[in-house]
Design a protein around this motif. Structure first.
Motif, PDB file in Angstrom:
ATOM      1  N   ASN A   1     -12.242  -0.543   0.720  1.00  0.00           N
ATOM      2  CA  ASN A   1     -12.283  -0.910   2.135  1.00  0.00           C
ATOM      3  C   ASN A   1     -13.456  -0.241   2.840  1.00  0.00           C
ATOM      4  OD1 ASN A   1     -10.171  -2.756   2.503  1.00  0.00           O
ATOM      5  ND2 ASN A   1      -8.640  -1.130   2.615  1.00  0.00           N
TER       6      ASN A   1
ATOM      7  N   PRO B   1     -10.408  -5.270   0.474  1.00  0.00           N
ATOM      8  CA  PRO B   1     -10.840  -4.622  -0.775  1.00  0.00           C
ATOM      9  C   PRO B   1     -11.675  -5.529  -1.671  1.00  0.00           C
ATOM     10  CG  PRO B   1      -8.459  -4.399  -0.482  1.00  0.00           C
ATOM     11  CD  PRO B   1      -8.944  -5.271   0.617  1.00  0.00           C
TER      12      PRO B   1
ATOM     13  N   LEU C   1       0.831  -1.204   0.000  1.00  0.00           N
ATOM     14  CA  LEU C   1       0.000   0.000   0.000  1.00  0.00           C
ATOM     15  C   LEU C   1       0.866   1.255   0.000  1.00  0.00           C
ATOM     16  CD1 LEU C   1      -2.838   1.204   0.151  1.00  0.00           C
ATOM     17  CD2 LEU C   1      -2.675   1.075   2.647  1.00  0.00           C
TER      18      LEU C   1
ATOM     19  N   ARG D   1      -8.167   1.600  -3.144  1.00  0.00           N
ATOM     20  CA  ARG D   1      -8.163   0.563  -2.116  1.00  0.00           C
ATOM     21  C   ARG D   1      -8.901   1.036  -0.866  1.00  0.00           C
ATOM     22  NH1 ARG D   1      -4.729  -3.882  -1.187  1.00  0.00           N
ATOM     23  NH2 ARG D   1      -4.663  -4.534   0.991  1.00  0.00           N
TER      24      ARG D   1
END
Length: 303
Positions: free
Chosen positions: A19, A30, A4, A15
């Motif tokens: 989430n 995700p 990330l 993402r």
């Protein structure tokens, strides 16, 4: 460094947004979030623009105000905005005012959540869950009633199908979908697959929660159309998921399921839409009781 941290900012934002969709069901995954998004596309594609607008707004406000990046990344500043976007898109037609209401309420949801989370971590406050969504949802619905706008309400209620095992099974799937205002069994199945992708135990508890809602509604003789539409399953589903994540004893989420079901009819008596408040209250009651019990045991134990 984590993937990330090294990814492109646009991918980080995507993402985080996915989430946020997953966090509606208290998940940080995700892939689960993507399946929640697909479920909306299946069950009510006209609600998706509002959901995306609400989620992006709440996330961007959190970024602008400097809230913890880790919290933003796992979607904690997305799900309340997404739910508000869904609710307002469900209740109102697309006019120039609708995006304004979604953006305003989603922004405030992040500003309400941030100090609550800070106090939860420092002073052991009860979790906020979807309380910003419920509070702002009630305020927005009260506001739109005063505005000269046509509400998006169905022209008529179709007759409830005859009770059968198949219809009850479809009602259980609808109970999952009703968390995000969907009454499509296929959308509910998509959500179940998403939960299974995130965590198999969570998917099982979600099914148990929704099933318990249908069973208790039938036992107490509540309207069969509401039962088959999954309206008594979604708060029980969320309570089961939330409590099963914290307590390993299966009796605790079972108590939460019952509390959520018992509390839900009271909001109709108050003239308020229940939204997810029964789930929140059920979890608060369980956690507060557990904290009180721990304090009592601690004080009664000789030093």
């Amino acid at each position: 460094m984590s993937p990330l941290a090294t990814s492109h900012p646009a991918l980080q934002s995507l993402r985080a947004l996915l989430n946020g969709f997953a966090q509606i069901f208290l998940q940080q995954h995700p892939g689960c979030g993507l399946l929640v998004l697909i479920a909306i596309l299946i069950g009510a594609p006209d609600l998706l623009p509002g959901a995306l607008l609400g989620g992006l707004t709440s996330m961007l406000i959190a970024q602008r105000r400097g809230y913890p990046p880790a919290d933003i990344a796992i979607g904690l500043y997305g799900y309340n905005g997404i739910l508000l976007g869904l609710l307002l898109s469900l209740k109102l037609p697309w006019t120039p005012l609708l995006p304004v209401l979604i953006i305003t309420s989603a922004a405030f949801s992040s500003m309400l959540l941030a100090p609550w989370m800070q106090r939860m971590r420092k002073h052991d406050w009860l979790p906020a869950f979807t309380f910003p969504f419920v509070l702002l949802g009630w305020l927005m619905l009260a506001l739109v009633i005063q505005l000269p706008l046509p509400l998006d309400t169905p022209a008529g209620t179709p007759a409830a199908p005859e009770l059968s095992f198949l219809q009850l099974l479809l009602g259980v799937l609808r109970g999952l979908g009703q968390v995000i205002f969907l009454d499509s069994p296929l959308a509910g199945l998509c959500l179940l697959i998403g939960l299974r992708l995130a965590d198999g135990r969570t998917a099982l508890w979600a099914l148990l929660g929704s099933s318990s809602g249908s069973v208790l509604a039938l036992f107490y003789g509540w309207p069969s159309d509401g039962t088959l539409a999954g309206l008594y399953g979604y708060n029980a589903t969320l309570a089961a998921i939330a409590l099963a994540q914290v307590y390993r004893c299966p009796l605790v989420p079972a108590v939460g399921i019952i509390l959520a079901l018992v509390l839900q009819p009271g909001f109709s008596a108050l003239g308020l839409p229940a939204l997810t408040m029964p789930f929140i209250l059920a979890c608060w009651l369980v956690k507060a009781s557990a904290q009180s019990w721990q304090q009592a045991v601690k004080h009664s134990t000789p030093s």
